[in-house]
Write an enzyme that holds these catalytic residues in place. Structure first.
Site, PDB file in Angstrom:
ATOM      1  N   SER B 107      96.006  -8.573  39.920  1.00  0.00           N
ATOM      2  CA  SER B 107      95.692  -6.941  39.791  1.00  0.00           C
ATOM      3  C   SER B 107      96.371  -6.016  40.281  1.00  0.00           C
ATOM      4  O   SER B 107      96.008  -4.998  39.517  1.00  0.00           O
ATOM      5  CB  SER B 107      94.996  -7.822  38.916  1.00  0.00           C
ATOM      6  N   CYS B 108      95.531  -5.977  41.687  1.00  0.00           N
ATOM      7  CA  CYS B 108      96.183  -4.738  42.763  1.00  0.00           C
ATOM      8  C   CYS B 108      97.642  -4.786  42.905  1.00  0.00           C
ATOM      9  O   CYS B 108      97.139  -3.309  43.815  1.00  0.00           O
ATOM     10  CB  CYS B 108      95.163  -5.221  44.011  1.00  0.00           C
ATOM     11  N   GLY B 109      98.386  -5.521  42.572  1.00  0.00           N
ATOM     12  CA  GLY B 109      99.696  -5.265  43.372  1.00  0.00           C
ATOM     13  C   GLY B 109      99.580  -5.831  44.455  1.00  0.00           C
ATOM     14  O   GLY B 109      99.393  -7.509  44.942  1.00  0.00           O
ATOM     15  N   ILE B 110      99.706  -5.436  45.312  1.00  0.00           N
ATOM     16  CA  ILE B 110      98.945  -6.418  46.434  1.00  0.00           C
ATOM     17  C   ILE B 110      97.907  -5.340  46.808  1.00  0.00           C
ATOM     18  O   ILE B 110      98.000  -4.097  47.198  1.00  0.00           O
ATOM     19  CB  ILE B 110     100.620  -6.249  47.566  1.00  0.00           C
TER      20      ILE B 110
END
Lengths: 269, 269
Positions: B107-110
């Site tokens: 959900s945060c990309g990375i």
């Protein structure tokens, strides 16, 4: 995870008198940002959160992927550390510079001259000759950058990039743990505000001027680049062929002029 | 093209008294280095020429491609800006960290935590607990780094990385326009000299400590990392989970301690 530029951590500090204290300390936040074009991951950069869409935009301008506002369809942030850039139909995505570099082969692999040539294929030299900055204005820029900075005084761990007009008025100032990111954020904002090319503006960076900083400035059409610290040899070579004025060690009342001095009015007031 | 660390250019200098002078100035050389594994281009980095094979070696260690001296078959430099690394038969080349990062999706990309987890998959935390540095030794490191540096006083545009033993004796000091390159050069040299892991050594960097610096130190098994300037939030988080001691703002007589303070003997002598 924090979306502000600062994080606070309890640390042990040894003071100048040798005493120890245990208290919170402000640190510059570093987090990865994933830049995607549509569903494809283009790059991951370690950056200070904030102005992420500007950063992604500026990065694509520097990479010569984005040139005109109408080529950008949409910017979105589906997560804290992702920016998705949707390009307008028909806009081609070229390989990024690292990959472009990789395709060159010569006896030196790739030398400084070849690096410059690659960039010049994408960005012509600055055309205009009318931009000129006065001595007093130039000498006033570092303090103006400082006035606009929010973080440095607190953490000591952040770079700033400011775009000023020829009268020294700040257009945009951005900060980041990475110097190149601060420049991308500033250029990205100017692009989104339809201010490019910035041939009647000055870019001031708080640290050193590398090849990459000059390249990004050229991508935005910036004709005058100033740095508080040293430029590299390749930055100087690049500025000379790109018709960019490069000023280094801008620490009033002194500075160095490395290229295209005609844009600085050196007469003493 | 120059193979030394300095280039000399005629520039205009405005002195503190407002007078102008036109004379040569020393600049830090910046040139691209192409790192190949066999015939494949792995990366191109802008660096200061010199110790290029060490730089390539250190880069491969940081990328977890090279772990043991017997995995390295040959280093060669067929041109001024190319290093070819030939790996021993059977050594697998993993994708570089940018690409590894690219494969993660959440959900945060990375996020910072995911970045740390990726590195930890490749490098376990420091195991040893016996390393300890005395206060006087620690406070003496910056001047020792300066003594070993050749360039900074001239150009003001170069970073240094030094590896010291726990008595403060310099093992290796390297300089580069890029902080990460200076660290790669130092670690690469130590690897070629079969000195890894460096769990009884200290890495001192002349600038700031980012996530990447801590990652490279961990790859070399370095248990104590000191920086003259600020660490980032992610560098601190990384040091804590990697069992690394992180010291920032090492400006004698003061400094800050961010993690694993047990390795610094804070008693006053």
């Amino acid at each position: 995870m924090k979306q502000t530029g600062m994080g606070s951590e309890k640390i042990i500090r040894r003071k100048r008198d040798g005493e120890l204290e245990y208290q919170p300390d402000d640190l510059t936040v570093e987090e990865p940002l994933e830049i995607r074009i549509g569903r494809k991951v283009l790059a991951t950069t370690m950056r200070t959160p904030g102005h992420d869409q500007e950063l992604a935009t500026g990065f694509l301008i520097s990479e010569a992927i984005l040139r005109q506002p109408n080529e950008l369809a949409k910017l979105s942030s589906p997560g804290e550390n992702i920016v998705i850039v949707d390009l307008a139909a028909g806009v081609k995505v070229k390989l990024n510079s690292a990959r472009r570099f990789g395709t060159i082969s010569s006896s030196c692999g790739i030398c400084g001259k070849a690096s410059i040539d690659v960039i010049r294929q994408n960005f012509p030299p600055i055309q205009s000759t009318g931009s000129r900055i006065g001595l007093t204005t130039l000498l006033g820029l570092p303090i103006r950058l400082r006035e606009q900075q929010m973080e440095f005084a607190h953490t000591g761990g952040i770079h700033a990039a400011g775009i000023f007009d020829l009268r020294g008025r700040p257009l945009i100032v951005r900060e980041d743990i990475g110097r190149h990111n601060a420049v991308d954020k500033a250029i990205g904002r100017a692009f989104l505000d339809r201010r490019l090319p910035l041939d009647r503006h000055v870019l001031l960076v708080s640290g050193r001027a590398s090849f990459e900083i000059l390249q990004k400035a050229l991508a935005a059409g910036i004709s005058i680049v100033a740095a508080v610290s040293a430029p590299s040899t390749l930055a100087v070579s690049f500025a000379r062929v790109s018709n960019q004025t490069l000023i280094g060690f801008l620490r009033p009342p002194s500075f160095n002029l490395y290229s295209h001095i005609e844009r600085v009015d050196l007469s003493r007031s």
